[in-house]
Design a protein around this motif. Structure first.
Motif, PDB file in Angstrom:
ATOM      1  N   ALA A   3       0.640  -1.204  -0.375  1.00  0.00           N
ATOM      2  CA  ALA A   3      -0.192   0.059  -0.044  1.00  0.00           C
ATOM      3  C   ALA A   3       1.001   1.383  -0.028  1.00  0.00           C
ATOM      4  O   ALA A   3       1.701   1.197   0.657  1.00  0.00           O
ATOM      5  CB  ALA A   3      -1.057  -0.201   1.054  1.00  0.00           C
ATOM      6  N   GLY A   4       0.760   2.224  -1.102  1.00  0.00           N
ATOM      7  CA  GLY A   4       1.588   3.193  -1.505  1.00  0.00           C
ATOM      8  C   GLY A   4       2.333   3.652  -1.821  1.00  0.00           C
ATOM      9  O   GLY A   4       3.376   4.379  -2.175  1.00  0.00           O
ATOM     10  N   ASP A  27     -11.098   2.860  -6.567  1.00  0.00           N
ATOM     11  CA  ASP A  27     -10.733   2.899  -4.647  1.00  0.00           C
ATOM     12  C   ASP A  27      -9.658   2.055  -4.034  1.00  0.00           C
ATOM     13  O   ASP A  27      -9.308   2.178  -3.044  1.00  0.00           O
ATOM     14  CB  ASP A  27     -12.704   1.743  -4.023  1.00  0.00           C
ATOM     15  CG  ASP A  27     -13.589   2.317  -4.886  1.00  0.00           C
ATOM     16  OD1 ASP A  27     -13.910   3.830  -4.792  1.00  0.00           O
ATOM     17  OD2 ASP A  27     -14.296   1.532  -4.289  1.00  0.00           O
ATOM     18  N   LEU A  28      -8.965   1.526  -5.440  1.00  0.00           N
ATOM     19  CA  LEU A  28      -7.391   0.960  -4.850  1.00  0.00           C
ATOM     20  C   LEU A  28      -6.279   1.490  -5.315  1.00  0.00           C
ATOM     21  O   LEU A  28      -5.772   1.839  -4.664  1.00  0.00           O
ATOM     22  CB  LEU A  28      -7.686  -0.969  -4.576  1.00  0.00           C
ATOM     23  CG  LEU A  28      -9.165  -1.608  -4.379  1.00  0.00           C
ATOM     24  CD1 LEU A  28      -8.980  -2.848  -4.567  1.00  0.00           C
ATOM     25  CD2 LEU A  28      -8.656  -1.293  -2.561  1.00  0.00           C
ATOM     26  N   ALA A  73      -2.415   4.428  -0.153  1.00  0.00           N
ATOM     27  CA  ALA A  73      -1.626   4.378   1.532  1.00  0.00           C
ATOM     28  C   ALA A  73      -3.145   4.050   2.286  1.00  0.00           C
ATOM     29  O   ALA A  73      -2.756   3.712   3.545  1.00  0.00           O
ATOM     30  CB  ALA A  73      -1.275   5.786   1.407  1.00  0.00           C
ATOM     31  N   ASP A  74      -4.345   4.262   2.120  1.00  0.00           N
ATOM     32  CA  ASP A  74      -5.472   4.655   3.272  1.00  0.00           C
ATOM     33  C   ASP A  74      -5.918   3.278   3.275  1.00  0.00           C
ATOM     34  O   ASP A  74      -6.712   2.887   3.811  1.00  0.00           O
ATOM     35  CB  ASP A  74      -6.012   5.690   3.119  1.00  0.00           C
ATOM     36  CG  ASP A  74      -6.704   5.902   2.067  1.00  0.00           C
ATOM     37  OD1 ASP A  74      -6.540   4.756   1.142  1.00  0.00           O
ATOM     38  OD2 ASP A  74      -7.807   6.404   1.947  1.00  0.00           O
ATOM     39  N   ILE A  81      -2.928  -5.946  -3.431  1.00  0.00           N
ATOM     40  CA  ILE A  81      -2.228  -4.420  -2.192  1.00  0.00           C
ATOM     41  C   ILE A  81      -2.392  -5.524  -0.839  1.00  0.00           C
ATOM     42  O   ILE A  81      -2.897  -5.767  -0.261  1.00  0.00           O
ATOM     43  CB  ILE A  81      -3.071  -4.041  -2.609  1.00  0.00           C
ATOM     44  CG1 ILE A  81      -3.235  -3.328  -3.753  1.00  0.00           C
ATOM     45  CG2 ILE A  81      -2.846  -2.276  -1.512  1.00  0.00           C
ATOM     46  CD1 ILE A  81      -4.814  -1.856  -4.204  1.00  0.00           C
ATOM     47  N   VAL A  82      -0.723  -5.423  -0.075  1.00  0.00           N
ATOM     48  CA  VAL A  82      -0.669  -5.392   0.914  1.00  0.00           C
ATOM     49  C   VAL A  82      -0.115  -5.027   1.322  1.00  0.00           C
ATOM     50  O   VAL A  82       0.642  -3.696   1.308  1.00  0.00           O
ATOM     51  CB  VAL A  82       1.297  -6.677   1.063  1.00  0.00           C
ATOM     52  CG1 VAL A  82       1.006  -6.837   2.374  1.00  0.00           C
ATOM     53  CG2 VAL A  82       0.543  -7.684  -0.075  1.00  0.00           C
ATOM     54  N   VAL A  83      -1.094  -4.579   2.890  1.00  0.00           N
ATOM     55  CA  VAL A  83      -0.893  -3.825   3.826  1.00  0.00           C
ATOM     56  C   VAL A  83      -0.114  -4.223   5.149  1.00  0.00           C
ATOM     57  O   VAL A  83      -0.055  -5.345   5.912  1.00  0.00           O
ATOM     58  CB  VAL A  83      -2.265  -3.390   4.631  1.00  0.00           C
ATOM     59  CG1 VAL A  83      -1.680  -2.211   5.901  1.00  0.00           C
ATOM     60  CG2 VAL A  83      -3.489  -2.718   3.981  1.00  0.00           C
TER      61      VAL A  83
END
Length: 215
Positions: free
Chosen positions: A36-37, A62-63, A109-110, A140-142
């Motif tokens: 993410a980001g 949204d992503l 990033a959010d 997308i990995v957080v």
């Protein structure tokens, strides 16, 4: 005989067309995951002699956020609306595309949990030929936040609590004697000794005066 020759030539032409399609077929790829980001690039490989193309790519707004596109020697016109990226490019001289269309997006990033982002080509023509490409996806990995360190609490079990029996040090100039009576630091004599001395002097002086009167 003529029909046979025509039939064979037709079959050969079809095989050549099929082989040519397989060799020159476009391919789309994307990394399996992105943090993410960070940016993620969707790559479409096309024949190296591509001089024009039209492309529409659907993605999840949204992503992802669209960043930029590179396609070798061809600078495309870009449209980006309602989650569909539209590209159109054509050679204005003898230059041709170098074989790749690279579309860069940024994972928002959010995002609070892992999400799959899909990319689907809804329309693609290279040199006027329609190409069909299967959809691709990336995760997308957080990253988990590091735990906040707990402050250390000092160990106070070895320190005895005050009992209240300690005698504070005197703050004045006097010092208590062993018998509890106050002594002045100049002589160390108790107060009653001074009083007795004065009384003795008075008695002696009275006796002397009495003796003198009797004479």
């Amino acid at each position: 005989m003529k029909k046979t020759i025509v039939g064979i030539m037709t079959i050969v032409a079809m095989l050549v067309a099929i082989l040519g399609t397989n060799v020159n077929a476009a391919e789309m790829s994307v990394p399996t995951e992105v943090k993410a980001g960070e940016n993620v690039t969707v790559t479409i490989s096309v024949p190296t002699d591509t001089s024009r193309y039209n492309l529409k790519l659907a993605y999840n707004t949204d992503l992802l956020e669209y960043v930029t596109t590179k396609s070798g020697d061809l600078a495309p016109e870009v449209g980006n609306r309602n989650g569909v990226l539209s590209l159109a490019a054509a050679s204005t001289s003898q230059t041709v595309n170098t074989g790749k269309i690279e579309m860069t997006f940024k994972a928002k990033a959010d995002i609070t949990e892992n999400k799959e982002a899909n990319f689907e080509v809804t329309e693609f023509k290279a040199n006027g030929t329609t190409e069909t490409l299967p959809a691709v996806k990336t995760t997308i990995v957080v990253e988990a936040a590091e735990p906040t360190p707990t402050p250390e609490v000092p160990d106070v079990t070895d320190t005895p609590a005050p009992t209240g029996t300690q005698t504070p040090a005197p703050t004045g100039t006097t010092k208590p004697s062993d018998d509890g009576k106050v002594k002045y630091p100049q002589t160390g004599a108790p107060v009653y000794a001074y009083v007795a001395g004065i009384a003795l002097v008075v008695i002696v002086a009275g006796a002397v005066l009495a003796i003198r009167k009797n004479k």
